[in-house]
Design a protein around this motif. Structure first.
Motif, PDB file in Angstrom:
ATOM      1  N   SER A  86       0.817  -1.214   0.000  1.00  0.00           N
ATOM      2  CA  SER A  86       0.000   0.000   0.000  1.00  0.00           C
ATOM      3  C   SER A  86       0.847   1.260   0.000  1.00  0.00           C
ATOM      4  CB  SER A  86      -0.935   0.005   1.204  1.00  0.00           C
ATOM      5  OG  SER A  86      -1.680  -1.177   1.194  1.00  0.00           O
ATOM      6  N   ASN A  87       2.145   1.123   0.248  1.00  0.00           N
ATOM      7  CA  ASN A  87       3.028   2.280   0.159  1.00  0.00           C
ATOM      8  C   ASN A  87       3.646   2.415  -1.231  1.00  0.00           C
ATOM      9  OD1 ASN A  87       2.746   3.298   2.824  1.00  0.00           O
ATOM     10  ND2 ASN A  87       3.991   1.586   3.548  1.00  0.00           N
ATOM     11  N   PHE A 127      -9.174  -4.825   6.316  1.00  0.00           N
ATOM     12  CA  PHE A 127      -8.025  -3.920   6.412  1.00  0.00           C
ATOM     13  C   PHE A 127      -6.830  -4.686   6.953  1.00  0.00           C
ATOM     14  CE2 PHE A 127     -10.715  -3.545  10.153  1.00  0.00           C
ATOM     15  CZ  PHE A 127      -9.839  -3.737  11.207  1.00  0.00           C
ATOM     16  N   ALA A 176      -3.095  -3.816   8.814  1.00  0.00           N
ATOM     17  CA  ALA A 176      -2.301  -2.754   9.428  1.00  0.00           C
ATOM     18  C   ALA A 176      -2.944  -1.392   9.195  1.00  0.00           C
ATOM     19  CB  ALA A 176      -0.863  -2.759   8.903  1.00  0.00           C
ATOM     20  N   ARG A 177      -4.209  -1.289   9.523  1.00  0.00           N
ATOM     21  CA  ARG A 177      -4.978  -0.057   9.462  1.00  0.00           C
ATOM     22  C   ARG A 177      -5.254   0.435   8.045  1.00  0.00           C
ATOM     23  NH1 ARG A 177      -4.208   5.552  13.000  1.00  0.00           N
ATOM     24  NH2 ARG A 177      -6.283   6.345  12.501  1.00  0.00           N
ATOM     25  N   LEU A 178      -4.845  -0.287   7.030  1.00  0.00           N
ATOM     26  CA  LEU A 178      -5.110   0.182   5.670  1.00  0.00           C
ATOM     27  C   LEU A 178      -6.253  -0.607   5.055  1.00  0.00           C
ATOM     28  CD1 LEU A 178      -1.434   0.613   4.475  1.00  0.00           C
ATOM     29  CD2 LEU A 178      -3.080   2.406   5.083  1.00  0.00           C
ATOM     30  N   PRO A 179      -7.334   0.068   4.690  1.00  0.00           N
ATOM     31  CA  PRO A 179      -8.464  -0.636   4.083  1.00  0.00           C
ATOM     32  C   PRO A 179      -8.031  -1.325   2.794  1.00  0.00           C
ATOM     33  CG  PRO A 179      -9.079   1.613   4.661  1.00  0.00           C
ATOM     34  CD  PRO A 179      -7.601   1.518   4.846  1.00  0.00           C
ATOM     35  N   ILE A 188     -13.765   2.103  10.495  1.00  0.00           N
ATOM     36  CA  ILE A 188     -12.932   1.480  11.535  1.00  0.00           C
ATOM     37  C   ILE A 188     -11.523   2.065  11.536  1.00  0.00           C
ATOM     38  CG2 ILE A 188     -11.902  -0.707  12.291  1.00  0.00           C
ATOM     39  CD1 ILE A 188     -14.374  -2.124  11.075  1.00  0.00           C
ATOM     40  N   THR A 189     -10.962   2.250  10.341  1.00  0.00           N
ATOM     41  CA  THR A 189      -9.546   2.631  10.275  1.00  0.00           C
ATOM     42  C   THR A 189      -9.334   4.140  10.205  1.00  0.00           C
ATOM     43  OG1 THR A 189      -9.558   2.599   7.862  1.00  0.00           O
ATOM     44  CG2 THR A 189      -8.991   0.535   8.979  1.00  0.00           C
ATOM     45  N   GLY A 190     -10.348   4.866   9.777  1.00  0.00           N
ATOM     46  CA  GLY A 190     -10.135   6.257   9.375  1.00  0.00           C
ATOM     47  C   GLY A 190      -9.779   6.269   7.898  1.00  0.00           C
ATOM     48  N   LYS A 191      -9.923   7.446   7.260  1.00  0.00           N
ATOM     49  CA  LYS A 191      -9.648   7.515   5.823  1.00  0.00           C
ATOM     50  C   LYS A 191      -8.165   7.797   5.605  1.00  0.00           C
ATOM     51  CE  LYS A 191     -11.695   9.516   1.642  1.00  0.00           C
ATOM     52  NZ  LYS A 191     -11.967   8.229   0.978  1.00  0.00           N
ATOM     53  N   PRO A 192      -7.479   6.905   4.922  1.00  0.00           N
ATOM     54  CA  PRO A 192      -6.038   7.119   4.733  1.00  0.00           C
ATOM     55  C   PRO A 192      -5.747   8.298   3.800  1.00  0.00           C
ATOM     56  CG  PRO A 192      -6.772   5.158   3.543  1.00  0.00           C
ATOM     57  CD  PRO A 192      -7.949   5.649   4.322  1.00  0.00           C
ATOM     58  N   ALA A 193      -4.709   9.046   4.112  1.00  0.00           N
ATOM     59  CA  ALA A 193      -4.293  10.131   3.224  1.00  0.00           C
ATOM     60  C   ALA A 193      -3.663   9.528   1.975  1.00  0.00           C
ATOM     61  CB  ALA A 193      -3.298  11.031   3.939  1.00  0.00           C
ATOM     62  N   LYS A 194      -3.799  10.230   0.850  1.00  0.00           N
ATOM     63  CA  LYS A 194      -3.198   9.749  -0.406  1.00  0.00           C
ATOM     64  C   LYS A 194      -1.679   9.952  -0.363  1.00  0.00           C
ATOM     65  CE  LYS A 194      -6.576   9.271  -3.927  1.00  0.00           C
ATOM     66  NZ  LYS A 194      -7.482   8.699  -2.971  1.00  0.00           N
ATOM     67  N   LEU A 195      -0.953   8.979  -0.897  1.00  0.00           N
ATOM     68  CA  LEU A 195       0.504   9.093  -0.892  1.00  0.00           C
ATOM     69  C   LEU A 195       0.970   9.791  -2.162  1.00  0.00           C
ATOM     70  CD1 LEU A 195       1.489   5.528   0.308  1.00  0.00           C
ATOM     71  CD2 LEU A 195       1.327   7.629   1.643  1.00  0.00           C
ATOM     72  N   GLN A 207      -0.027   7.524   5.319  1.00  0.00           N
ATOM     73  CA  GLN A 207      -1.492   7.558   5.288  1.00  0.00           C
ATOM     74  C   GLN A 207      -2.104   8.122   6.575  1.00  0.00           C
ATOM     75  OE1 GLN A 207       0.434   4.880   4.653  1.00  0.00           O
ATOM     76  NE2 GLN A 207      -0.162   3.942   2.708  1.00  0.00           N
ATOM     77  N   PHE A 208      -1.434   7.889   7.724  1.00  0.00           N
ATOM     78  CA  PHE A 208      -2.073   8.232   8.990  1.00  0.00           C
ATOM     79  C   PHE A 208      -1.173   9.001   9.967  1.00  0.00           C
ATOM     80  CE2 PHE A 208      -4.764   4.584   7.676  1.00  0.00           C
ATOM     81  CZ  PHE A 208      -6.006   5.194   7.778  1.00  0.00           C
TER      82      PHE A 208
END
Lengths: 470, 293, 90
Positions: A344-345, A372, A374-377, A435-442, C39-40
């Motif tokens: 995801s990175n 998800f 590690a917190r990433l959907p 559940i995770t929150g919305k991840p910021a775009k990389l 991301q977080f």
């Protein structure tokens, strides 16, 4: 007569390998392979530069390759799968030329058609005779099937077999015949058995994995495909294996006899064969000791080539007759496109392998993935890289519900009728994000580090570099 | 309605955050045996946050606090009560007084927090010889008691016998608890089956518990939940029969008859009550086929 | 009430976070490592500072190693570390 030569160095010299050529390797010894590193070291010592390495897959054990890349011994790379240890460096931009990713079916097809000609193929063989008849079924480094090596052997201009178990001529029950082989080298060890095949894989104890596996088995049960003649493939991940176990219970209870199990074969599929769930196993790659023992001793368990397994555009391939395949994903988007190339990175940590081949061929291709990691959907608006296009994915199974591709309306209705927790893929995305929150775009890099060639030979997607932070 | 209860170790984030999707009717956040003394404080905060922030729709929330003879139990209640769990599982309940001690403190907290009286239920965990002998007194000790819960691991240690898969050694405790709970008009839950790799044994064990009269059963592995849920759900034949009973009764009433027979058997008040419970359960579980028509 | 001791809470396991905290003199100094930094990272920092504020910690050196924990887990680990550091833990 004998094709035996004294050393890898001698074989490299005799093969006529020169600057700018292409060498190839198979990955049946997986993370236990010594051969690629031994050969590349001799090539580097010989002062040869600017080579392209065409490997069916690359594992962390092949990290010395990065040194050869830095020293310009290797300037081109082509593979179906590249694990994180090497993938990370590629994502950071170690190569000037983009890596070419193909599928397990696309690679042999392109070799056969001369699109990716191989000058010298180096074939690690757990057992071989002096003329080059060889197999993976015997020897201290036995790996079972040699399915991915056939195209290399059949189409490379020169073929070198490297073994650590020289057998009397003629080797019985060979896989690749001497008619393709130019030189044979005997070495002390072609690999570390511990890294080649795993021991018995235990069914996962991860509760989320078990929930997903149970959902997956019920999806298959209610798909309308589970009847006599059923054919099946699954990966070696924990949840996929657990799904195979649940499926076996259902097949035995309903007395269903399938036709074949396909693919990378694990002990779980061997259990299913022995229990009568399938008439045959078609094996392009063995994952564990039980599979190796079975392919050696059970005539119903047969080796197949990567071409026969999955090649598109050939007269036919087994995937075209596959009913159900269970696959993984690092990301899947709301159009059902799947990413198995990067994490995801954005770092390369895998590849299609047989993912898009089997997904395209199977009547029901199912992704199993947690909501998800590690917190990433797992569900995103758009995957980082399209490894397998959404049009060939039918179902996503997560612990939080089952999403069905809208073009499979009938299947969706079947699953709803069976009382399974069917949800819209957009809902699944929102549920996970709650559940995770919305991840910021990389931020994305600006340089292409890999081209993903679709199974039909077209450029399907590109992978950008990951910008290194100061 | 709870058929299955799954234990989740209180200091393991990965288990806690996924607890609601594992297929249990209720989860038990364990602050007692699953948490070492050095981590009691951490687990308490973690469980409180899980209760506060995670969605457990469709899954009841139970907290196993530490027993009243420890230094932890009040702090456990202080932390979790504001999050309004459905039930508190009280370990090592040996006497009615143990239950009353916990009840008094929960009452105090309910008042302080402005929660309705008895909104948080209490489920004494009977896991000592003394607790088994006092089962009825415990079950009837106060209004807060929702159910009794049998804990066979500690009990067999107290009885100085070996815990076996067949469970002969807990036969008396099982029947005693069912009788005590039913006499006090509360529910009763069976001890978990402890062999997580035995996928067959769990069915036998769950069927035995159901046959003895238990309401449901606890589990320490999600692999056991399907067996428990299925065993403690009414079968389609039972649901059909329940409807026949109610129809027969309705018809008898319409015809002004006092008593009526169905399939050669007299229908009396307990049979009607059972039929009503079955239909209620089927409705809650979505097993009621008549709804669909 | 301010921190008295150096304390820690949590683990390095996946889906958990490990938090170390010690009394400080110059506001909150936060060092954050996370597998989901891109991301977080900002959300995590906000959550950590929020918990510290709720617990009236104004001066502390805090190190958080996040292994993909949900926000409620990170908040719990920070709170536990603070309570331990204040000598309040039971």
């Amino acid at each position: 007569m004998s094709k035996l030569v004294n050393s890898i160095r001698e074989a490299v010299a005799l093969s006529g390998l020169k600057d700018g050529m292409t060498v190839s390797f198979h990955h049946h010894l997986r993370n236990g392979d010594f051969v690629l590193n031994m050969v590349m070291e001799e090539i580097a010592n010989a002062g040869i530069k600017d080579l392209t390495v065409n490997a069916s897959s690359l594992f962390d054990v092949h990290r010395p390759l990065l040194t050869h890349i830095q020293n310009k011994v290797v300037t081109g790379l082509s593979a179906d799968y590249i694990s994180a240890g090497i993938g990370r460096a590629i994502s950071q931009g170690v190569m000037e030329k983009p890596v070419e990713f193909r599928t397990h079916g696309g690679r042999p097809r392109d070799i056969a058609l001369g699109r990716t000609p191989i000058d010298v193929a180096f074939i690690a063989a757990p057992a071989a005779d002096k003329m080059g008849n060889c197999t993976g079924k015997y020897g201290k480094s036995a790996c079972g099937s040699l399915g991915y090596a056939f195209a290399d052997a059949m189409y490379a201009k020169k073929v070198v077999v490297i073994t650590d178990q020289l057998m009397d001529y003629p080797l019985q029950n060979w896989s690749i015949s001497e008619s393709y082989v130019d030189y044979v080298v005997a070495v002390d060890a072609i690999g570390d058995p511990k890294g080649i095949v795993s021991g018995t894989t235990q069914i996962t104890r991860d509760p989320v994995g078990l929930v997903m596996a149970s959902h997956a088995a019920k999806v298959i049960e209610n798909s309308g495909l589970l009847k006599d003649g059923f054919s099946f493939q699954t990966g070696a991940g924990g949840a996929s294996l657990a799904a195979a176990k649940y499926l076996k219970d259902i097949m035995l209870e309903k007395k269903i006899q399938g036709s074949f199990g396909l693919g990378g074969i694990t002990g779980y599929l061997v259990d299913m064969l022995q229990a009568g769930c399938f008439r045959n196993l078609l094996d392009v790659q063995c994952f564990d000791l039980k599979a190796v023992e079975s392919i050696r001793s059970d005539p119903r368990h047969q080796e197949i080539t990567a071409m026969h397994y999955a090649a598109p555009g050939s007269r036919s391939a087994v995937v075209d007759n596959l009913d159900v395949v269970i696959l993984g994903a690092t990301e899947i988007d709301t159009d059902f496109n799947v990413n198995v190339h990067t994490d995801s990175n954005g770092y390369i940590m895998g590849g299609s392998g047989g993912h898009s081949d089997t997904a395209a061929g199977a009547k029901l291709s199912m992704i199993i993935a947690p909501m998800f990691r590690a917190r990433l959907p797992i569900v995103t608006d758009r995957v980082t890289c399209i490894s397998t296009p959404g049009e060939s994915i039918d179902v996503l199974v997560t612990q939080g519900g089952i999403a069905v591709n809208p073009r499979q309306a009938e299947l969706k209705q079947r699953l709803v009728d069976a009382g399974l927790p069917v949800v819209d893929i957009h809902e699944l995305k929102e549920k996970a994000e709650r559940i995770t929150g919305k991840p910021a775009k990389l931020p994305k890099g600006d340089r292409v580090v890999a081209n993903v060639i679709g199974r039909e030979g077209d450029l399907q997607d590109v992978i950008y570099n990951v910008p290194v932070k100061d | 309605m709870i058929r299955s209860m799954l234990f989740l170790p209180g200091n393991n984030p990965n288990m806690l955050i996924n607890g609601s999707v594992l297929g249990a009717d209720a989860v038990i956040f364990d602050l007692e045996d699953a948490v070492s003394p050095a981590e009691k404080d951490a687990a308490r905060v973690l469980v409180r946050n899980t209760l506060r922030y995670m969605d457990f729709t469709g899954c009841q929330r139970i907290v196993r606090i530490n027993s009243t003879d420890t230094a932890y139990w009040k702090a456990d209640l202080d932390a979790v009560l504001p999050e309004k769990p459905e039930l508190i599982l009280l370990p090592k309940t040996g006497t009615a007084q143990d239950a009353l001690t916990a009840d008094a403190y929960i009452t105090e907290l309910e008042e302080k927090l402005g929660l309705p009286a008895n909104s948080v239920g209490l489920m004494p965990l009977i896991e000592t010889a003394l607790g088994v002998e006092n089962a009825y007194a415990i079950a009837a000790s106060c209004k807060r008691i929702h159910a009794l819960f049998l804990g066979a691991e500690d009990l067999t240690a107290d009885l100085r016998c070996k815990r076996t898969k067949e469970g002969r050694e807990i036969e008396y405790a099982r029947t005693r608890l069912v009788v005590a709970a039913r006499a006090a008009d509360v529910e009763v839950y069976d001890t978990p089956f402890t062999d997580v790799n035995d996928d067959e044994g769990i069915w036998t064990d769950a069927e035995l518990a159901k046959a003895l009269g238990f309401t449901g059963k606890a589990a320490i592995s999600p692999r056991h939940l399907e067996a428990i849920n299925q065993t403690f759900s009414p079968t389609l034949a039972e649901i059909d029969y329940a409807y026949e009973v109610l129809e027969a009764i309705a018809m008898a009433k319409a015809q002004g008859k006092g008593a009526i027979a169905l399939r050669g058997k007299m229908i009396d008040a307990p049979i009607v009550a059972r039929a009503q419970r079955t239909i209620e359960m089927a409705e809650q579980l979505g097993l009621d086929r008549r709804d669909a028509e | 009430m301010e921190m008295k001791l150096r304390a820690s809470a949590g683990t390095m396991e996946s889906s958990d976070a490990y938090v170390e905290i010690e009394p400080g003199t110059d506001g909150i100094k936060l060092q954050l490592e996370s597998v989901v930094m891109g991301q977080f990272g900002e959300a995590i920092e906000k959550a950590v500072r929020n918990v510290l504020q709720e617990l009236s910690v104004e001066n502390a050196n805090v190190r958080v190693v996040d292994r993909g924990a949900l926000e409620c887990v990170i908040r719990a680990r920070v709170e536990t570390a603070v309570l331990r550091g204040k000598g309040d833990a039971q």
